[in-house]
Design an enzyme around this catalytic site. Structure first.
Site, PDB file in Angstrom:
ATOM      1  N   GLU A   1       0.810  -1.217   0.000  1.00 22.96           N
ATOM      2  CA  GLU A   1       0.000   0.000   0.000  1.00 22.96           C
ATOM      3  C   GLU A   1       0.848   1.275   0.000  1.00 22.96           C
ATOM      4  O   GLU A   1       0.376   2.335  -0.425  1.00 22.96           O
ATOM      5  CB  GLU A   1      -0.969  -0.010   1.191  1.00 22.96           C
ATOM      6  CG  GLU A   1      -2.070  -1.059   1.004  1.00 22.96           C
ATOM      7  CD  GLU A   1      -2.952  -1.241   2.236  1.00 22.96           C
ATOM      8  OE1 GLU A   1      -4.157  -1.443   2.060  1.00 22.96           O
ATOM      9  OE2 GLU A   1      -2.428  -1.198   3.366  1.00 22.96           O
TER      10      GLU A   1
ATOM     11  N   GLU B   1      -8.012  -1.305   9.318  1.00 23.01           N
ATOM     12  CA  GLU B   1      -7.180  -0.342  10.072  1.00 23.01           C
ATOM     13  C   GLU B   1      -7.797   1.040  10.269  1.00 23.01           C
ATOM     14  O   GLU B   1      -7.476   1.730  11.259  1.00 23.01           O
ATOM     15  CB  GLU B   1      -5.811  -0.135   9.373  1.00 23.01           C
ATOM     16  CG  GLU B   1      -4.947  -1.355   9.281  1.00 23.01           C
ATOM     17  CD  GLU B   1      -5.291  -2.255   8.108  1.00 23.01           C
ATOM     18  OE1 GLU B   1      -5.955  -1.769   7.160  1.00 23.01           O
ATOM     19  OE2 GLU B   1      -4.932  -3.439   8.145  1.00 23.01           O
TER      20      GLU B   1
ATOM     21  N   ASP C   1     -11.683  -5.652  -3.784  1.00 22.85           N
ATOM     22  CA  ASP C   1     -12.521  -6.864  -3.820  1.00 22.85           C
ATOM     23  C   ASP C   1     -13.902  -6.485  -3.304  1.00 22.85           C
ATOM     24  O   ASP C   1     -14.105  -5.359  -2.859  1.00 22.85           O
ATOM     25  CB  ASP C   1     -11.909  -7.968  -2.949  1.00 22.85           C
ATOM     26  CG  ASP C   1     -11.780  -7.524  -1.502  1.00 22.85           C
ATOM     27  OD1 ASP C   1     -10.708  -7.019  -1.138  1.00 22.85           O
ATOM     28  OD2 ASP C   1     -12.762  -7.648  -0.750  1.00 22.85           O
TER      29      ASP C   1
END
Ligand code: ADE
Length: 247
Positions: free
Chosen positions: A16, A186, A209
């Protein structure tokens, strides 16, 4: 905004934040960041850098709420970050969200926080709140960046929990309970830390997704592409923030 603001850029996984990192460790953080220090602390690597004269601290936390809370706290308390931009991927819950779409969190909650046995609503603990909101000014900056770049920026409620959701029933429950638009692991932890420490924050996610039975396959297939989209949007925001500071 103060001219001396130090900005934290945070993700959960290496993938990321990888778009911000040079492939070769000897290189500076991409061409646009000048790296001046790497600090290993609490099991994570923090890159201190400069961008157009502004101090940056960049790190990934590892997956999950505890790791995210540790990294956000460290960025603020040890590195002195006064603003935090989170970048990463999420599972789409809103049926209108497609893989690759960019979603700015308008509110974040913890879907796995449960003391309902004591009569409290899901996601609530005493002296807390079910939903935490990101900084309104950073949301306006995100909208301006999207408008300038012609990006169809989605907004929505992000539900966070220490579970990778790959199940229609769990996904429907989270949607029904929190009116969630996207799920990740998170964002709400970062939100709680920043809110408690009075640090303006923003959470950007790109859909990897649909949190359904194909989710693990899609996640692996789209993690890199969606991470790239999210980080490039955050980079656009950083440019705007830095320009605002210069004025
Ligand atoms: N992050 C990306 N996709 C996710 C999912 N399906 N569940 C939890 N976190 C995610």
């Amino acid at each position: 905004m103060s001219k001396t603001v130090k900005i934290a850029i945070m993700g959960a996984m290496l993938e990321e934040v990888e778009p911000f990192l040079a492939p070769d460790e000897r290189e500076p953080l991409l061409a646009f960041f000048k790296k001046h220090n790497d600090v290993r602390y609490g099991g994570n690597l923090y890159h201190e850098a400069k961008y157009k004269g502004v101090d940056i601290v960049l790190a990934y936390s590892k997956i999950g709420k505890v790791n995210a809370a540790l990294t956000a706290s460290t960025m603020i308390e040890k590195f002195g970050a006064q603003m935090l931009l989170f970048t990463g991927v999420a599972g789409g819950v809103n049926p209108e969200f497609k893989i690759g779409d960019l979603v700015a969190a308008t509110q974040l909650c913890q879907h796995d926080l449960d003391i309902t046995a004591f009569g409290h609503p899901h996601g609530y603990v005493p002296e807390g709140a079910v939903f935490v909101k990101p900084d309104a000014k950073l949301l306006r900056i995100a909208k301006a960046v999207a408008d300038e770049k012609g990006i169809d920026l989605k907004k929505g409620i992000i539900a966070t929990g220490d579970q990778f959701i790959a199940d229609e029933a769990k996904k429907s429950w989270i949607k029904a309970t929190f009116d969630a638009d996207a799920i990740e692991m998170e964002g709400a932890a970062v939100a709680v830390v920043c809110d408690a420490l009075d640090v303006p924050f923003f959470v950007m996610r790109s859909i990897s997704d649909s949190a359904d039975m194909d989710a693990t396959f899609d996640f692996d297939a789209f993690l890199k592409h969606s991470s790239q989209r999210s980080s490039s949007f955050v980079m656009g925001m950083l440019d705007k923030i830095v320009d605002d500071l210069a004025q």
